[in-house]
Design a protein around this motif. Structure first.
Motif, short mmCIF file in Angstrom:
data_model
loop_
_atom_site.label_atom_id
_atom_site.label_comp_id
_atom_site.label_asym_id
_atom_site.label_seq_id
_atom_site.Cartn_x
_atom_site.Cartn_y
_atom_site.Cartn_z
N SER A 19 0.17 -2.27 10.02
CA SER A 19 0.69 -3.07 8.91
C SER A 19 1.67 -4.12 9.43
O SER A 19 2.24 -3.98 10.51
CB SER A 19 1.39 -2.16 7.90
OG SER A 19 2.42 -1.42 8.53
N ASN A 20 1.87 -5.16 8.63
CA ASN A 20 2.88 -6.16 8.99
C ASN A 20 4.29 -5.58 8.87
O ASN A 20 5.17 -5.87 9.67
CB ASN A 20 2.75 -7.39 8.11
CG ASN A 20 1.43 -8.12 8.34
OD1 ASN A 20 0.41 -7.74 7.78
ND2 ASN A 20 1.45 -9.15 9.16
N THR A 21 4.49 -4.77 7.82
CA THR A 21 5.77 -4.11 7.60
C THR A 21 5.52 -2.65 7.25
O THR A 21 4.73 -2.36 6.34
CB THR A 21 6.56 -4.77 6.45
OG1 THR A 21 6.71 -6.16 6.71
CG2 THR A 21 7.92 -4.13 6.28
N ILE B 10 -4.59 -10.90 5.74
CA ILE B 10 -3.79 -10.66 4.55
C ILE B 10 -2.58 -9.82 4.97
O ILE B 10 -2.73 -8.76 5.58
CB ILE B 10 -4.60 -9.90 3.47
CG1 ILE B 10 -5.76 -10.78 2.97
CG2 ILE B 10 -3.72 -9.46 2.32
CD1 ILE B 10 -6.72 -10.05 2.06
N ALA B 11 -1.37 -10.30 4.66
CA ALA B 11 -0.15 -9.60 5.05
C ALA B 11 0.01 -8.32 4.25
O ALA B 11 -0.28 -8.29 3.04
CB ALA B 11 1.06 -10.51 4.87
N THR B 12 0.50 -7.26 4.92
CA THR B 12 0.60 -5.96 4.27
C THR B 12 1.96 -5.31 4.50
O THR B 12 2.62 -5.55 5.51
CB THR B 12 -0.48 -4.99 4.79
OG1 THR B 12 -0.41 -4.94 6.22
CG2 THR B 12 -1.86 -5.42 4.35
N LYS B 13 2.32 -4.46 3.55
CA LYS B 13 3.54 -3.66 3.62
C LYS B 13 3.16 -2.26 3.19
O LYS B 13 2.56 -2.08 2.12
CB LYS B 13 4.61 -4.26 2.70
CG LYS B 13 5.95 -3.55 2.70
CD LYS B 13 6.90 -4.23 1.72
CE LYS B 13 8.23 -3.50 1.62
NZ LYS B 13 9.10 -4.10 0.57
N VAL B 14 3.47 -1.25 4.02
CA VAL B 14 3.01 0.12 3.78
C VAL B 14 4.20 1.06 3.67
O VAL B 14 5.15 0.97 4.45
CB VAL B 14 2.07 0.60 4.91
CG1 VAL B 14 1.69 2.07 4.72
CG2 VAL B 14 0.82 -0.26 4.97
N ILE C 218 0.86 -1.19 0.00
CA ILE C 218 0.00 0.00 0.00
C ILE C 218 0.89 1.24 0.00
O ILE C 218 1.72 1.41 0.90
CB ILE C 218 -0.93 0.03 1.24
CG1 ILE C 218 -1.78 -1.24 1.31
CG2 ILE C 218 -1.82 1.27 1.20
CD1 ILE C 218 -2.53 -1.40 2.63
N LEU C 219 0.72 2.08 -1.00
CA LEU C 219 1.43 3.35 -1.06
C LEU C 219 0.60 4.41 -0.36
O LEU C 219 -0.48 4.76 -0.82
CB LEU C 219 1.70 3.75 -2.52
CG LEU C 219 2.63 2.84 -3.32
CD1 LEU C 219 2.75 3.34 -4.75
CD2 LEU C 219 4.01 2.76 -2.67
N GLY C 220 1.11 4.90 0.76
CA GLY C 220 0.38 5.87 1.56
C GLY C 220 -0.04 5.24 2.87
O GLY C 220 -0.64 4.17 2.89
N GLY C 221 0.27 5.93 3.97
CA GLY C 221 -0.03 5.38 5.30
C GLY C 221 -0.94 6.23 6.12
O GLY C 221 -0.89 6.20 7.35
N GLY D 22 8.17 -1.84 -3.94
CA GLY D 22 7.19 -2.68 -4.61
C GLY D 22 7.72 -3.99 -5.17
O GLY D 22 6.93 -4.84 -5.61
N LYS D 23 9.03 -4.19 -5.14
CA LYS D 23 9.61 -5.37 -5.80
C LYS D 23 9.22 -6.70 -5.14
O LYS D 23 9.21 -7.73 -5.80
CB LYS D 23 11.14 -5.24 -5.84
CG LYS D 23 11.63 -4.27 -6.91
CD LYS D 23 13.13 -4.06 -6.84
CE LYS D 23 13.89 -5.31 -7.28
NZ LYS D 23 15.35 -5.05 -7.38
N ASP D 24 8.93 -6.67 -3.83
CA ASP D 24 8.65 -7.95 -3.16
C ASP D 24 7.21 -8.08 -2.70
O ASP D 24 6.90 -8.83 -1.78
CB ASP D 24 9.61 -8.16 -1.99
CG ASP D 24 9.48 -7.08 -0.92
OD1 ASP D 24 8.77 -6.07 -1.17
OD2 ASP D 24 10.08 -7.24 0.16
N VAL D 25 6.29 -7.33 -3.34
CA VAL D 25 4.86 -7.54 -3.08
C VAL D 25 4.23 -8.10 -4.35
O VAL D 25 4.77 -7.96 -5.46
CB VAL D 25 4.14 -6.25 -2.65
CG1 VAL D 25 4.81 -5.64 -1.43
CG2 VAL D 25 4.06 -5.23 -3.78
#
Length: 387
Positions: free
Chosen positions: A49-51, A32-36, A13-16, A67-70
């Motif tokens: 978020s998870n990360t 659902i695992a997330t990265k922000v 997710i771009l934007g927190g 974004g490379k690892d999502v």
């Protein structure tokens, strides 16, 4: 179908900000695992978020490396580096809404030209490459006053928009590409949230009515259902779908509309993400807008957009003249009111008109919900801590 749930799948997710925070409520519900990614260490998403990654949303390398690892990447704000998203998309990352859609919507001049090219009804407008060009045209008498000035880029929450009634109203406005739009004598401001999935399924939420603060140009109240005739509501929903299909949006598209005195519907502007006009759905709809956005970008069946009950949302913004560490005054009093649910976004510092939260009021009768909303608005205050 990909196993999104309790798996090694990661949603980026771009934007927190607050939209991301409310989206995370749904990802946590589904595990659902997330990265922000967000530039602020104090972003509302930092704890949900998870990360969490602190960094610029507009820097190519930062967005690309993030974004490379999502597997799927989405946004909660449009001001992101689209070049990086295009590279990620080319390398196999699913980006929704697509970089192409975001690029068209980021620039309001391009957005308006898109409506004109696709037969979508919108207020008459002219595009100027600079404020100097606009001023010269207005001074020459070939631009009729009054009009609405809009910055082509980076407008938000009432910023980047001004009604120009006389030439001196242009003083102090930022230079750069802009729009002069005919001032529409509208009867109501409406909005429709459209959901369009990666599988092509489309649905719309009921039309909402927006009441704006006269000075800040911010939404004060969102009322669902809008107090309009069914024929007008059907027309508004049909035009919103037309816009979503034209842009090829995957996810949500919030379509802001004007209803004129003769019931013409004009598109004002759009946002390709969850939106303030859909917050009421958390309490009032069978499927809230944040869950629906997840369903759409993951290619899952869309949920029911039907309302369970009437809903009115009140924006909580920083009180005028108040800046500093935030205090929510009289929150216990509003919690004692029937059908009232506050949402606090987690921003530690308040300033005048900054969005700090919202309150939803649900009731079987929309008129009663609106009356309670008025009471909420008079009661709660977002102020700065007195030291």
């Amino acid at each position: 179908m990909t196993n999104y749930f309790s798996s090694d799948f990661t949603l980026g997710i771009l934007g927190g900000g607050q939209l991301g925070k409310m989206l995370l409520t749904e990802t946590r519900k589904f595990d659902i695992a997330t990265k922000v990614l967000d530039p602020s260490a104090e972003a509302p998403c930092r704890i949900g978020s998870n990360t969490f990654v602190q960094g610029s949303l507009t820097d190519f390398d930062t967005v690309y490396q993030f974004g490379k690892d999502v597997q799927v990447l989405t946004i909660e704000i449009e001001n992101v580096n689209v070049d990086a998203l295009e590279k990620l998309q080319a390398e196999g990352v699913q980006v929704y809404p697509t970089p192409q859609t975001i690029r068209q919507i980021q620039n309001k001049a391009v957005q308006k030209q898109f409506y004109a090219a696709n037969g979508i009804p919108t207020a008459p407008f002219r595009v100027f490459e600079s404020l100097t060009d606009l001023r010269a045209t207005a001074e020459a008498g070939t631009l009729k006053l009054p009009f609405v000035w809009k910055s082509a880029r980076f407008g938000y929450d009432g910023n980047g928009v001004k009604i120009v009634r006389q030439l001196t109203d242009l003083n102090g406005l930022p230079d750069g590409q802009c729009i002069a739009e005919t001032l529409v004598p509208f009867a109501k401001e409406l909005a429709v949230i459209v959901a369009r999935s990666s599988q092509g399924e489309v649905c719309t939420y009921p039309v909402v009515e927006m009441e704006f603060h006269p000075e800040a140009n911010q939404v004060e109240y969102v009322i669902c259902p809008a107090r309009i005739d069914d024929a007008v509501a059907q027309k508004a929903r049909a035009i919103a779908v037309q816009v979503a299909e034209a842009f090829g949006v995957v996810g949500l598209l919030a379509v802001e509309l004007f209803q004129t005195a003769d019931n013409e519907i004009l598109v004002n502007e759009v946002a390709p993400r969850p939106h303030n006009s859909g917050h009421y759905s958390i309490e009032a709809a069978y499927t809230n807008q944040f869950e629906q956005h997840l369903r759409a970008i993951l290619g899952l069946p869309l949920g029911s957009t039907q309302s369970k009950v009437a809903g009115v949302m009140v924006n909580l913004v920083g009180a005028e003249g108040e800046q500093g560490e935030v205090v929510y005054e009289n929150i216990a009093q509003i919690l004692a009111m029937e059908g009232v649910t506050p949402h606090i976004y987690g921003k530690k510092e308040t300033r005048p008109f900054r969005k700090m939260g919202h309150v939803t009021i649900v009731n079987p009768e929309v008129a009663q919900a609106r009356a309670i909303a008025e009471q909420v608005k008079r009661t709660i205050r977002v102020i700065a801590l007195k030291k």
